[in-house]
Motif scaffolding. Structure first.
Motif, PDB file in Angstrom:
ATOM      1  N   ARG A  31       0.856  -1.192   0.000  1.00  0.00           N
ATOM      2  CA  ARG A  31       0.000   0.000   0.000  1.00  0.00           C
ATOM      3  C   ARG A  31       0.882   1.228   0.000  1.00  0.00           C
TER       4      ARG A  31
ATOM      5  N   LEU B 129      -0.539   5.421   2.677  1.00  0.00           N
ATOM      6  CA  LEU B 129      -0.484   5.578   4.129  1.00  0.00           C
ATOM      7  C   LEU B 129       0.548   6.639   4.498  1.00  0.00           C
TER       8      LEU B 129
ATOM      9  N   ASN C 126      -8.255   5.618  12.121  1.00  0.00           N
ATOM     10  CA  ASN C 126      -7.858   4.231  12.303  1.00  0.00           C
ATOM     11  C   ASN C 126      -6.337   4.091  12.144  1.00  0.00           C
TER      12      ASN C 126
ATOM     13  N   HIS D 239      -3.073   1.700  11.279  1.00  0.00           N
ATOM     14  CA  HIS D 239      -2.799   0.466  10.537  1.00  0.00           C
ATOM     15  C   HIS D 239      -1.568  -0.267  11.043  1.00  0.00           C
TER      16      HIS D 239
ATOM     17  N   ASN E  66      -4.265   6.514   7.358  1.00  0.00           N
ATOM     18  CA  ASN E  66      -4.565   6.809   5.962  1.00  0.00           C
ATOM     19  C   ASN E  66      -4.032   8.192   5.613  1.00  0.00           C
TER      20      ASN E  66
END
Ligand code: ASP
Ligand code: MG
Length: 402
Positions: free
Chosen positions: A336, A339, A369, A371, A385
């Protein structure tokens, strides 16, 4: 009189007016009786421009040639600044990294300084010259040109200050020192008058772009006082990075945000001895720096391993892992790029329980949130995020300082 090293970053030397401004700062120190050694970066966004030029030709230039190209920006600045000083009637002389020389290892684009020959600098200082040196560059033992990694002029400056046993190393930039967090995210955020090497190192590594992290390491090892201040405005005296005795009084000294990260997850690694070692050994051999690592305890015969790297290493990392997926014994590699890493740094964390809880509370209250989480004695980092990052910084800041 003592030697001082003054380093001017790209924004401080961006054009003719800025060069004159910098020349005034230098001559002021010189006229006060100091021996002045100046280190400069490439002007403005010159180095980015050079990177683009290489990209126009190839995505994979030979590393040697890439460093030959990237080192050229600083050579422009040293000569122009010397001309300005000469025009103002001062004796000034410029040197590139190889002229001194500054000897580095041969790890192109991220070379480490091994040794600086100071003889030509001392000779010129004794003849009352202002000595101007190109930052960010050196040569390896076979006389190949190397560069120290983006932002590396800071490291040239502090390494020179250590070698010359200078009284101090002044790093001039476009902000008046080190702030609790990026003033672009929070206006009127507090400026720090002092910060310890340990905290500055964590902040620099965590993505705060004020100083190149390796310059802080050298400063710490060789006890060089580093002063970060503005070249553009008469500020409040900047921030001093140095040894600190009263470490326990300080609570949190910085909140950094790092956009330049990618998270890799290796799925279904066989839960066998040596698998994790193999993965990180493969990456180490490619000189890929790993940041946060999370490896949950594998319940059964498999485990997932996640870690972060900087974005420029993403392609290489995926290549290495995919090529070796059978050796690693994994099912899949995912990643990903959307982030952001938020790091909170402060030596006060060691003796103040509950700081982590307070950070998590601030994020929870703002529906953010996490991660991934990692902690050290003086740092807590979380991945959030991309779009939550600025609110995360602000909410943590407000939780502790409002
Ligand atoms: N000019 C180089 C860069 O842009 C080195 C530096 O500015 O410190 O990364
Ligand atoms: Mg810089």
């Amino acid at each position: 009189m003592g030697i001082i090293v003054q380093k001017f970053g790209g924004s401080s030397v961006a054009d003719k007016e800025k060069l004159y401004n910098v020349a005034n700062i230098i001559t002021k120190s010189y006229d006060e009786g100091n021996k002045v050694v100046v280190v400069v970066s490439a002007q403005g966004k010159t180095t980015d421009g050079l990177v683009s030029k290489a990209k126009e030709i190839t995505d994979n230039p030979f590393k040697r040639e890439y460093d030959v190209l990237l080192s050229t920006g600083e050579q422009i600045t040293i000569s122009l600044l010397a001309m300005v000083l000469n025009k103002m009637g001062k004796k000034a002389v410029s040197f590139t990294g190889w002229q001194l020389p500054i000897i580095t290892d041969n790890n192109y684009s991220n070379a480490k300084i091994k040794y600086i020959d100071k003889s030509r600098i001392l000779e010129k200082l004794n003849e009352d010259y202002i000595v101007i040196i190109a930052g960010f560059q050196g040569i390896d033992e076979n006389e190949n040109i190397t560069t120290l990694g983006r932002g590396g002029s800071d490291t040239t400056a502090v390494a020179l200050a250590a070698t010359l046993e200078a009284d101090r190393c002044e790093i001039y930039t476009d902000v008046d020192g080190v702030f609790l967090t990026d003033p672009k995210i929070i206006k009127d955020v507090k400026k720090l008058d002092e910060i310890s090497y340990e905290e500055m190192l964590e902040l620099a590594t965590a993505g705060a772009k004020v100083l190149h992290n390796r310059c802080v390491e050298i400063g710490k090892k060789r006890d060089v006082d580093i002063i970060v201040k503005s070249s553009l405005e008469e500020g409040t005296g900047g921030t001093v990075v140095k040894h600190q005795d009263n470490l326990e009084d300080m609570y949190i000294s910085g909140i950094a945000k790092d956009n330049n990260i990618a998270r890799i997850t290796i799925i279904g690694v066989e839960n066998k001895l040596g698998r994790t070692y193999k993965i990180f050994d493969l990456l180490a051999k490619e000189n890929i720096n790993i940041d946060i690592i999370v490896q949950p305890i594998g319940e059964h015969f498999e485990k997932d391993i996640s870690f972060t790297i900087s974005k420029e290493n993403l392609k290489k990392t995926l290549e290495v892992l995919k090529k070796n997926i059978d050796i690693i014994g994994a099912k899949d590699v995912r990643y990903r790029e959307d982030l952001c890493k938020i790091s909170v740094v402060g030596v006060g964390m060691i003796n103040n329980p509950g700081i982590a809880a307070k950070i998590f509370e601030a994020l929870y209250e703002n529906n953010i949130n996490m991660h991934m989480i990692t902690t050290s004695e003086i740092k807590i980092s979380v991945l959030v995020n991309f779009e939550d990052a600025d609110i995360a910084v602000k909410s943590i800041h407000d939780k502790f300082f409002l």
